[in-house]
Design a protein around this motif. Structure first.
Motif, PDB file in Angstrom:
ATOM      1  N   LYS A 291      38.605 -44.127 -20.471  1.00  0.00           N
ATOM      2  CA  LYS A 291      37.533 -44.716 -21.278  1.00  0.00           C
ATOM      3  C   LYS A 291      38.005 -46.080 -21.768  1.00  0.00           C
ATOM      4  N   THR A 292      39.191 -46.093 -22.373  1.00  0.00           N
ATOM      5  CA  THR A 292      39.801 -47.345 -22.826  1.00  0.00           C
ATOM      6  C   THR A 292      41.323 -47.196 -22.824  1.00  0.00           C
ATOM      7  N   ILE A 293      41.978 -48.331 -22.696  1.00  0.00           N
ATOM      8  CA  ILE A 293      43.413 -48.423 -22.949  1.00  0.00           C
ATOM      9  C   ILE A 293      43.584 -49.590 -23.914  1.00  0.00           C
ATOM     10  N   VAL A 294      44.232 -49.317 -25.039  1.00  0.00           N
ATOM     11  CA  VAL A 294      44.436 -50.327 -26.076  1.00  0.00           C
ATOM     12  C   VAL A 294      45.906 -50.730 -26.088  1.00  0.00           C
ATOM     13  N   PHE A 295      46.162 -52.032 -25.989  1.00  0.00           N
ATOM     14  CA  PHE A 295      47.517 -52.585 -25.998  1.00  0.00           C
ATOM     15  C   PHE A 295      47.765 -53.309 -27.318  1.00  0.00           C
ATOM     16  N   ARG A 296      48.962 -53.162 -27.862  1.00  0.00           N
ATOM     17  CA  ARG A 296      49.407 -53.950 -29.017  1.00  0.00           C
ATOM     18  C   ARG A 296      50.316 -55.028 -28.453  1.00  0.00           C
ATOM     19  N   LEU A 297      49.919 -56.289 -28.641  1.00  0.00           N
ATOM     20  CA  LEU A 297      50.678 -57.418 -28.135  1.00  0.00           C
ATOM     21  C   LEU A 297      51.815 -57.765 -29.098  1.00  0.00           C
ATOM     22  N   ALA A 298      52.758 -58.587 -28.646  1.00  0.00           N
ATOM     23  CA  ALA A 298      53.921 -58.950 -29.457  1.00  0.00           C
ATOM     24  C   ALA A 298      53.526 -59.664 -30.745  1.00  0.00           C
ATOM     25  N   ASN A 299      52.429 -60.407 -30.725  1.00  0.00           N
ATOM     26  CA  ASN A 299      52.001 -61.140 -31.918  1.00  0.00           C
ATOM     27  C   ASN A 299      51.198 -60.263 -32.884  1.00  0.00           C
ATOM     28  N   GLY A 300      51.080 -58.967 -32.597  1.00  0.00           N
ATOM     29  CA  GLY A 300      50.380 -58.041 -33.476  1.00  0.00           C
ATOM     30  C   GLY A 300      48.921 -57.820 -33.135  1.00  0.00           C
ATOM     31  N   GLU A 301      48.358 -58.655 -32.284  1.00  0.00           N
ATOM     32  CA  GLU A 301      46.964 -58.493 -31.881  1.00  0.00           C
ATOM     33  C   GLU A 301      46.825 -57.305 -30.939  1.00  0.00           C
ATOM     34  N   THR A 302      45.609 -56.806 -30.812  1.00  0.00           N
ATOM     35  CA  THR A 302      45.350 -55.738 -29.842  1.00  0.00           C
ATOM     36  C   THR A 302      44.423 -56.268 -28.761  1.00  0.00           C
ATOM     37  N   LYS A 303      44.569 -55.695 -27.605  1.00  0.00           N
ATOM     38  CA  LYS A 303      43.681 -56.014 -26.485  1.00  0.00           C
ATOM     39  C   LYS A 303      43.232 -54.690 -25.900  1.00  0.00           C
ATOM     40  N   THR A 304      41.927 -54.542 -25.740  1.00  0.00           N
ATOM     41  CA  THR A 304      41.356 -53.308 -25.213  1.00  0.00           C
ATOM     42  C   THR A 304      40.804 -53.550 -23.820  1.00  0.00           C
ATOM     43  N   ILE A 305      41.184 -52.695 -22.902  1.00  0.00           N
ATOM     44  CA  ILE A 305      40.642 -52.721 -21.552  1.00  0.00           C
ATOM     45  C   ILE A 305      39.658 -51.553 -21.467  1.00  0.00           C
ATOM     46  N   ALA A 306      38.393 -51.864 -21.234  1.00  0.00           N
ATOM     47  CA  ALA A 306      37.359 -50.830 -21.168  1.00  0.00           C
ATOM     48  C   ALA A 306      37.193 -50.334 -19.741  1.00  0.00           C
ATOM     49  N   LYS A 307      37.109 -49.042 -19.586  1.00  0.00           N
ATOM     50  CA  LYS A 307      36.855 -48.372 -18.310  1.00  0.00           C
ATOM     51  C   LYS A 307      37.823 -48.750 -17.187  1.00  0.00           C
ATOM     52  N   PRO A 308      39.129 -48.809 -17.469  1.00  0.00           N
ATOM     53  CA  PRO A 308      40.061 -49.125 -16.386  1.00  0.00           C
ATOM     54  C   PRO A 308      40.349 -47.896 -15.523  1.00  0.00           C
ATOM     55  N   ILE A 309      40.776 -48.161 -14.298  1.00  0.00           N
ATOM     56  CA  ILE A 309      41.239 -47.098 -13.418  1.00  0.00           C
ATOM     57  C   ILE A 309      42.707 -47.358 -13.097  1.00  0.00           C
ATOM     58  N   ALA A 310      43.394 -46.317 -12.679  1.00  0.00           N
ATOM     59  CA  ALA A 310      44.792 -46.444 -12.268  1.00  0.00           C
ATOM     60  C   ALA A 310      45.088 -45.368 -11.230  1.00  0.00           C
ATOM     61  N   HIS A 311      46.011 -45.655 -10.354  1.00  0.00           N
ATOM     62  CA  HIS A 311      46.460 -44.671  -9.380  1.00  0.00           C
ATOM     63  C   HIS A 311      47.119 -43.523 -10.142  1.00  0.00           C
ATOM     64  N   ALA A 312      46.973 -42.314  -9.644  1.00  0.00           N
ATOM     65  CA  ALA A 312      47.527 -41.126 -10.314  1.00  0.00           C
ATOM     66  C   ALA A 312      49.035 -41.238 -10.517  1.00  0.00           C
ATOM     67  N   GLU A 313      49.740 -41.932  -9.626  1.00  0.00           N
ATOM     68  CA  GLU A 313      51.187 -42.076  -9.761  1.00  0.00           C
ATOM     69  C   GLU A 313      51.586 -42.905 -10.986  1.00  0.00           C
ATOM     70  N   LEU A 314      50.686 -43.773 -11.459  1.00  0.00           N
ATOM     71  CA  LEU A 314      50.986 -44.596 -12.631  1.00  0.00           C
ATOM     72  C   LEU A 314      50.681 -43.886 -13.948  1.00  0.00           C
ATOM     73  N   ALA A 315      49.885 -42.844 -13.905  1.00  0.00           N
ATOM     74  CA  ALA A 315      49.419 -42.178 -15.130  1.00  0.00           C
ATOM     75  C   ALA A 315      50.548 -41.832 -16.107  1.00  0.00           C
ATOM     76  N   PRO A 316      51.696 -41.310 -15.656  1.00  0.00           N
ATOM     77  CA  PRO A 316      52.763 -40.997 -16.619  1.00  0.00           C
ATOM     78  C   PRO A 316      53.298 -42.225 -17.360  1.00  0.00           C
ATOM     79  N   ARG A 317      53.137 -43.408 -16.794  1.00  0.00           N
ATOM     80  CA  ARG A 317      53.616 -44.633 -17.435  1.00  0.00           C
ATOM     81  C   ARG A 317      52.557 -45.274 -18.330  1.00  0.00           C
ATOM     82  N   LEU A 318      51.367 -44.681 -18.365  1.00  0.00           N
ATOM     83  CA  LEU A 318      50.269 -45.236 -19.167  1.00  0.00           C
ATOM     84  C   LEU A 318      49.972 -44.359 -20.375  1.00  0.00           C
ATOM     85  N   GLU A 319      51.023 -43.880 -20.985  1.00  0.00           N
ATOM     86  CA  GLU A 319      50.908 -43.046 -22.171  1.00  0.00           C
ATOM     87  C   GLU A 319      51.136 -43.901 -23.416  1.00  0.00           C
ATOM     88  N   PRO A 320      50.542 -43.518 -24.554  1.00  0.00           N
ATOM     89  CA  PRO A 320      50.799 -44.257 -25.798  1.00  0.00           C
ATOM     90  C   PRO A 320      52.296 -44.350 -26.079  1.00  0.00           C
TER      91      PRO A 320
END
Length: 159
Positions: free
Chosen positions: A26-55
């Motif tokens: 649904k969304t992936i929210v990133f916290r950038l080094a400067n403290g800002e957040t960036k939200t990616i809406a409706k992204p897809i990823a290969h199943a092999e990457l899923a373990p690396r896309l955890e909070p």
């Protein structure tokens, strides 16, 4: 359409559903080094990457944006691990549509006497979908490889 990167930490990754070889979020929210957040809406990823896309995952995330979707194609974590896995679903769909439409247009005159306009439209659009997505995948691969740090090979490239 194109590729980009985000350096930061995943704050949240809300999975919508899992399909054969992809994960749709649904969304992936990133916290950038400067403290800002960036939200990616409706992204897809290969199943092999899923373990690396955890909070909590921190590093560089390789993004792509296509005609009808966006997603994450690779990750280089802050602890030195790297993985690239591009979801090729649309590329495969475009190739299959092209082959089926070519057969349809080629064989219809023999069996039906004519072919429909729909077959001709698919025959035109299929190669476009295929080639655009193939080009984007190659662009993402080049970006990931060009960003490879000097030293021992740390990247596992999967397609």
């Amino acid at each position: 359409m194109g590729v980009s990167t985000i350096d930061g930490t995943i704050e949240s990754a809300e999975l919508r559903r899992s399909a054969a070889k992809i994960r749709i979020y649904k969304t992936i929210v990133f916290r950038l080094a400067n403290g800002e957040t960036k939200t990616i809406a409706k992204p897809i990823a290969h199943a092999e990457l899923a373990p690396r896309l955890e909070p909590g995952a921190t590093g560089r995330f390789y993004l792509f944006s296509s005609i009808d979707h966006r997603g994450i194609a690779g990750v280089r974590t802050s602890d030195g691990q790297a993985q690239f896995a591009y979801p090729r679903n649309n590329e495969t769909i475009g190739m299959v549509l092209t082959i089926l439409a070519a057969l349809w247009v080629g064989l219809s005159p023999y069996f039906v006497g004519d072919f429909g306009i729909f077959a001709l439209i698919v025959l035109i659009l299929g190669p476009i979908v295929w080639l655009v997505n193939r080009s984007l995948r190659r662009q993402a691969e080049r970006q990931f490889q060009a960003d490879n740090p000097v030293g021992p090979a740390t990247a596992a490239v999967a397609g």
